[in-house]
Design an enzyme around this catalytic site. Structure first.
Site, PDB file in Angstrom:
ATOM      1  N   CYS A 146       0.818  -1.215   0.000  1.00  0.00           N
ATOM      2  CA  CYS A 146       0.000   0.000   0.000  1.00  0.00           C
ATOM      3  C   CYS A 146       0.852   1.266   0.000  1.00  0.00           C
ATOM      4  O   CYS A 146       1.470   1.576  -1.005  1.00  0.00           O
ATOM      5  CB  CYS A 146      -1.003  -0.052   1.142  1.00  0.00           C
ATOM      6  SG  CYS A 146      -2.425   1.021   0.842  1.00  0.00           S
ATOM      7  N   ARG A 179     -12.275   6.860  -1.995  1.00  0.00           N
ATOM      8  CA  ARG A 179     -11.247   5.886  -1.614  1.00  0.00           C
ATOM      9  C   ARG A 179     -11.661   4.508  -2.126  1.00  0.00           C
ATOM     10  O   ARG A 179     -12.856   4.204  -2.239  1.00  0.00           O
ATOM     11  CB  ARG A 179     -11.120   5.808  -0.090  1.00  0.00           C
ATOM     12  CG  ARG A 179     -10.507   7.020   0.546  1.00  0.00           C
ATOM     13  CD  ARG A 179     -10.289   6.785   2.031  1.00  0.00           C
ATOM     14  NE  ARG A 179      -9.165   5.911   2.290  1.00  0.00           N
ATOM     15  CZ  ARG A 179      -7.887   6.312   2.257  1.00  0.00           C
ATOM     16  NH1 ARG A 179      -7.588   7.559   1.978  1.00  0.00           N
ATOM     17  NH2 ARG A 179      -6.909   5.456   2.510  1.00  0.00           N
ATOM     18  N   HIS A 232      -3.581  -5.621   2.083  1.00  0.00           N
ATOM     19  CA  HIS A 232      -3.304  -5.820   3.511  1.00  0.00           C
ATOM     20  C   HIS A 232      -4.022  -7.099   3.932  1.00  0.00           C
ATOM     21  O   HIS A 232      -4.637  -7.781   3.134  1.00  0.00           O
ATOM     22  CB  HIS A 232      -3.896  -4.678   4.351  1.00  0.00           C
ATOM     23  CG  HIS A 232      -3.458  -3.312   4.002  1.00  0.00           C
ATOM     24  ND1 HIS A 232      -2.291  -2.748   4.456  1.00  0.00           N
ATOM     25  CD2 HIS A 232      -4.071  -2.341   3.275  1.00  0.00           C
ATOM     26  CE1 HIS A 232      -2.199  -1.501   4.034  1.00  0.00           C
ATOM     27  NE2 HIS A 232      -3.257  -1.226   3.308  1.00  0.00           N
TER      28      HIS A 232
HETATM   29  N1  GLN Z   1      -1.941   6.883   2.080  1.00  0.00           N
HETATM   30  C1  GLN Z   1      -2.129   6.000   0.975  1.00  0.00           C
HETATM   31  C2  GLN Z   1      -3.480   6.136   0.316  1.00  0.00           C
HETATM   32  O1  GLN Z   1      -4.486   6.369   0.961  1.00  0.00           O
HETATM   33  C3  GLN Z   1      -1.863   4.570   1.426  1.00  0.00           C
HETATM   34  C4  GLN Z   1      -2.828   4.069   2.476  1.00  0.00           C
HETATM   35  C5  GLN Z   1      -2.463   2.730   3.035  1.00  0.00           C
HETATM   36  O2  GLN Z   1      -1.286   2.362   3.150  1.00  0.00           O
HETATM   37  N2  GLN Z   1      -3.486   2.004   3.457  1.00  0.00           N
HETATM   38  O3  GLN Z   1      -3.567   6.005  -0.889  1.00  0.00           O
END
Ligand code: GLN
Length: 229
Positions: free
Chosen positions: A82, A116, A183
């Protein structure tokens, strides 16, 4: 960086090595600390919020970039999850800020006002062209990752969003450098991938000793079920 228990990936690698009698030593590298490209078989970066990435992106470029390139060039495994994956690319744009990446993967990530990408995810990967396997877990990212032409994705999205929610691609792989949004943590839910990484990191051409993977298989099945695959 560490988010959504991404450190669990290290625990899993450590435990599977212990069960097999393979020596395992863990060395952390914090802000300002250089890394020795020849001292490690596998380099790992977990995920993090934009705030965490802003704190470490420049340091990664200034104190670790060259060593990571040297390590990748001699076949060490480099795994980013990520936020760590995003920083393995060329850049991560968040509004007016552009965080630099180490440029080991030919990609860039952009975060705009779009929603998101959150949820359970499953992808199909064929790392050595030896048959497709599934990687399943959870994704939550605002960044959309765009692969340059010729940059191989890690896998094909079966369920979930992946790199952009539209490209059908998830993650990226270039030799022994691997990035993914998954994850879970990633490796406890996909122990086969941990073993693949271990074999590559140790440059073994023989299979690893089999383990009793009843619980790991159940975790994998549960992640796939959650994703609907
Ligand atoms: N900050 C990054 C995003 O939101 C990665 C987030 C994460 O590692 N879960 O794209």
């Amino acid at each position: 960086m560490n988010i959504y228990a991404d450190r669990g990936n290290l625990l899993l690698l450590q435990q599977r090595c212990a069960w097999r009698g393979i020596g395992f030593q863990l060395t952390g590298a914090g802000l300002g600390e250089a890394i020795d490209p020849d001292a490690h078989d596998l380099f790992y970066m977990g995920g993090g919020q934009d705030r965490d990435q802003a704190l470490c992106a420049q340091d990664l470029v200034d104190t670790k970039r060259e060593a990571l390139h040297a390590a990748a060039a001699r076949g060490a495994v480099i795994l980013g999850v990520c936020g760590g994956y995003q920083l393995l690319g060329h850049s991560y744009e968040v509004g007016d800020d552009v965080l630099p990446g180490v440029g080991l993967l030919d990609l860039k990530t952009v975060r705009d006002d779009s929603a998101r990408l959150i949820g359970n995810v499953a992808i199909e990967v064929d790392l050595d062209a030896t048959g497709a396997r599934v990687v399943a877990g959870f994704e939550n990212h605002g960044g959309h990752t765009h692969l340059a032409p010729g940059q191989q994705p890690l896998g094909r999205v079966l369920k979930g969003f992946g790199n952009t929610g539209a490209s059908g691609a998830e993650g990226a792989v270039r030799g022994t450098v691997i990035g993914t949004y998954i994850h879970g943590p990633l490796l406890p839910k996909n122990a086969w991938l941990a073993d693949w990484l271990t074999r590559r990191a140790l440059a073994l051409d023989t299979p690893l000793e089999p383990l009793d993977d009843a619980l790991e298989d159940a975790a994998h099945a549960s992640a796939r079920r959650a994703a609907g695959v």
